[in-house]
Structure formats: structure tokens, C-alpha cells
Design a protein around this motif. Structure first.
Motif: not given
Length: 478
Positions: A54-61, A99-107, A127-137
Motif C-alpha cells: 500500500a502506497g509507494n516511495g519516492g513521490i508526494d502526490v 528513474d521509475r516510480f509506482n502507483l497502486d492500481l488493482r483490477g 497491484n502496481e502501475l510502474v512508470i518510467t519517466p524520461r527525463p528522470k525525475l
């Protein structure tokens, strides 16, 4: 929340397997310096021991803008399946070099992801949507992430097997997400430690009402047999407290005695007794403001559905009730707006601070209504024999399958009354208001509460809290 289990459960081997499945993200070394990590992978969980994913690291929404289009299940005997399509526009800040981060998404399935308006690579697991941003954050950089997603909605269940999240009904959807069900209806950083503001556009078949948090931001708009409802929730909110319930509701709007705008949405089958008890909301707001300070949000109200789930949830600004909108439950969920919504649990192990305060608030409301005093209710609870299962429970560490067990509510409330007697009324209600002032808009822990109680009372309360919330025995001296 009002959803209690009288049978106490423990987490078995399956829970252990879940716990070890969550590993920290990998770091990428900076060029030319193999020993110095630079860009890394945002963790796939916020670090909560009870719900590792539950939740993810490296981001603040900072903000979610949710544009939802929903069609409920067709009439029986068709399967209980709806259709939800959404576009989530998410404003976030990187709290690490990513160089990548996650969001929770299920179903539900993501079909497109953009970051800064540009299409980005992504993958999706259960359970995870894994996003690879370019450029990196880079740390401190802001990004706008847009996720287009959708799929068939059913009736998901939580770790205990109770319905939660986006629960499909024949006339709409019951949307209640405690503790980690928000991921069943939008991509999210699904942990209370990341509070955000929200806006909603919810399109449903004409004739249905879509109710979310906050206040309407525009009048509903109808075209081609579908109506869009607009809502704005500008107060920071934990994801599990968000809602977008849909139904054949009767709407009642008014202003409470304390000046708070009220928006109630009640299923026609629940009019009558529920409506009469909801009329007490205005008086309750005045009463709880005297105890806890000013009401913390821009509005309040209720959603009363006819689903047979049989529990209630303190969805922020708009408490949800399934068949049981009765006076005591209404008081419980309203008190949560201060205790649980404005001040939320730092970890799910701290849930007794939500439920204990809400239950004790009902005790005090009943005394205000010339029923049993809070002291009499406390004495009745303490009359339980020492071998009653109520006492064989660690309130401050209930385990994932004990979040909604009886002691979290009743022993939590009794803890607060015992503390009130020990430190006196003046210190106790100063504690309550300072708790809301100091931690409102964020999260706090059992340790924070105990420390604040000692600060205000000037007493050493280590033994008190050890006896009441950490020891699985009936308190006899404190």
C-alpha cells in the motif's frame, strides 16, 4: 468506521509471505562513481508493516483530478458487473531522484500514461502501475502524470473478506476504501501518510446522482442520456477517505448551526428513520466543536445507501452509511472528521486512535443527550471479566485482521476515559484540541499521542499506556 469483529483473529503464514514480498527499490549508481547511488526505483510500498504494497516511495502526490465515466450493473439476473473508465491527472513531487516510480492500481487496466504531456513507458502487475519517466525525475521536481485506464468493476473485498473499494451495485456504486481499497478505482499513492487534494468529474446514466467529497464545483450537466457531476475537495485527504458513490439518491442541502454547508444523499428506501437521525447532525457539529475545536473542512454530509454491507465509513466531509444511519453511528462518523480524517493514522497499527476517539465521542454525545454518562459506560465495559476475549488483545498493534475488532473501538474508548480520569478534564480536553491543532492535516502515531499527553499533563504516563494499549490483559491499576 463502524465495522466490528467480535472474533479476534491473528495473521497467519499468508501474511508473512506478503510481508517478505515487498523489497526496497534498487538504486542506480551515478556515472563514474559506482559507490554513489543517484537515480533509483521508487519503492512499491510506503513501508506500512500491515500492508507492505500500500502506497509507494519516492513521490508526494499534491492533487488528483479524477474524470470518471461509469455504467452500473444491468438488472438481474445479469452478472453484478459495471464498467468504469477514467482519466486520472496526478500532480506530484519527487521526494527522491527517480528513474521509475509506482502507483497502486488493482483490477483495472492502464492503457496510456503521460508525464509532462509526453507518452511514457509503463508496466502493470496485480497491484502496481510502474512508470518510467524520461527525463528522470530529480528530487523536488514537480510532474503531472496522466493515466488513462478502465475495465469491468465487480465487488472487491479487503483482507477480512468485507466489501470495499469500488463496489458495484445495480443502481450505482458504493465507494468505501478503508484501508487500501482506493487502488480498485483510481491510480493512487494509497497510504494515509500521503494526503492530497481532489477534484472529480463523474459521468453516470441520467437519473443517477454521483456524490464525492467536498462541495459541488459546478451544476450537473446532462447530454446524450448521461449526467456529469462536478466536485471539489480542497482539504488534504488520505486516499481511503475519498469517495465517488453513485445511486438513485434523494438530495438534501442546508447549512448547519455552526455555518457548515451540508449535502446529504439518501437512497429513497432509507428515508424516514435515517433522515430523522441525520437531522441531528447540526447539533452534533456544535457539540463536537466545543470538544475538539472548529470543524476542519469546507462541508459535511452523508451518503446513505441501501446496500446490505451493514457498515459505515467516515469518508471525508461525506460519511457513508449502509442501512445503519442511526444516531450513535452518525455521531461516531462525524467525530471521525476530527479524529481520523483531519488527524490520520501514521501506520495502520495506530487505528485505535481513530476508532477509540470516535467511540468515546459517542459515549460523550449520549451523556449530552441525558443517557448513560461516559463514566457509566466505562464502568459497564470494565465489568467484563478478566478472561473475556476483549482483554486478550494489543490495542496499539491489532494486526491486519484485527483492525476492526471490538477492542480497537471499546477498549480504545475506555483508554481515553481512563486517561481523562487520570489527568483531569482540563488537561484531557486541552489534549484533544492540541492533538487536532498540532497534527491536523497530517498523520500521527500512538507514540505521538502518548508524548503529547505527557507534555500537557506534566505526568509520566509510560505505565498508563503500557497497561492500556500494549498489554493484552485487563487493566487493574494504572
Amino acid at each position: 468506521m463502524s465495522r466490528r469483529r467480535t472474533v479476534l483473529l491473528t495473521l497467519g503464514a499468508a501474511g508473512v509471505a506478503i510481508a517478505v514480498a515487498c523489497a526496497p527499490g534498487l538504486a542506480v549508481a551515478a556515472p563514474g562513481d559506482p559507490g554513489s547511488p543517484r537515480y533509483g526505483h521508487g519503492a512499491d510500498g510506503a513501508g506500512d508493516p500491515y500492508f507492505p504494497l500500500a502506497g509507494n516511495g519516492g513521490i508526494d502526490v499534491l492533487h488528483y483530478d479524477l474524470d470518471l465515466d461509469y455504467t452500473p450493473a444491468p438488472p438481474a439476473p445479469a452478472p453484478m458487473e459495471g464498467r468504469l473508465d477514467g482519466v486520472a491527472t496526478i500532480d506530484l513531487v519527487a521526494t527522491a531522484d527517480l528513474d521509475r516510480f509506482n502507483l497502486d492500481l488493482r483490477g483495472l487496466t492502464a492503457s496510456e500514461v503521460t508525464v509532462g504531456g509526453k507518452p511514457m513507458a509503463f508496466t502493470q502487475t496485480d497491484n502496481e502501475l510502474v512508470i518510467t519517466p524520461r527525463p528522470k525525475l530529480k528530487t523536488g521536481s514537480q510532474a503531472q502524470v496522466v493515466v488513462t485506464y478502465g475495465g469491468t468493476t465487480i465487488r472487491p473485498t479487503d483482507i477480512e473478506g468485507a466489501l470495499y473499494g469500488w463496489v458495484t451495485t445495480r443502481d450505482g456504486a458504493m465507494v468505501v476504501s478503508e484501508p487500501d481499497g482506493s487502488a480498485t478505482w483510481f491510480p493512487v499513492n494509497d497510504h494515509p501518510t500521503d494526503k492530497s487534494t481532489y477534484s472529480f468529474e463523474i459521468t453516470v446514466p441520467e437519473g443517477l446522482v454521483a456524490v464525492a467529497n467536498g462541495l459541488p464545483s459546478a451544476a450537473p450537466s446532462t447530454a446524450d442520456g448521461r449526467t456529469t457531476w462536478f466536485w471539489d475537495a480542497p482539504d488534504p485527504m488520505a486516499a481511503y477517505l475519498s469517495t465517488a458513490s453513485v445511486g438513485d439518491y434523494v438530495v438534501n442541502e442546508y447549512v448547519a448551526a455552526n455555518g457548515t454547508p451540508i449535502f446529504d444523499a439518501v437512497d429513497p428506501s432509507r428515508l424516514g428513520a435515517a433522515t430523522a437521525d441525520l437531522a441531528l447532525t447540526s447539533d452534533m457539529l456544535v457539540f463536537f466543536e466545543e470538544l475538539y475545536g472548529p470543524y476542519p473542512f469546507n462541508s459535511y454530509g452523508a451518503i446513505v445507501d441501501d446496500d446490505s454491507v451493514g457498515y459505515a465509513l467516515e469518508t471525508q466531509t461525506r460519511s457513508f452509511f449502509s442501512r445503519n444511519a442511526r444516531e450513535g453511528t452518525i455521531a461516531h462518523e462525524l467525530a471521525h472528521q476530527w479524529m481520523g480524517d483531519h488527524v490520520s493514522p501514521e501506520r495502520w497499527a495506530d487505528i485505535w486512535l481513530n476508532e477509540g476517539w470516535a467511540t468515546y465521542s459517542t459515549w460523550m454525545w449520549n451523556e449530552h443527550r441525558d443517557r448513560a454518562t461516559a463514566g457509566e459506560t466505562f464502568d459497564e465495559f470494565m465489568s467484563l471479566p478478566a478472561d473475556d476475549p476483549e482483554w486478550d488483545f494489543v490495542v496499539a498493534d491489532p494486526q491486519p485482521l484485527g483492525l476492526f475488532a471490538g477492542p480497537v473501538y471499546d477498549r480504545g474508548a475506555a483508554t481515553l476515559h481512563a486517561l481523562r480520569v487520570k489527568i483531569g478534564d482540563d488537561a484531557f480536553f486541552e489534549l484533544a484540541q492540541t492533538w487536532v491543532e498540532r497534527f491536523g492535516g497530517g498523520t500521527a502515531s500512538t507514540q505521538d499521542f502518548a508524548g503529547l499527553a505527557e507534555e500537557i499533563s506534566g505526568l509520566d504516563l509510560e505505565e498508563f499506556f503500557d497497561v492500556w494499549v500494549y498489554t493484552p490483559e485487563k487493566p487493574v491499576a494504572w
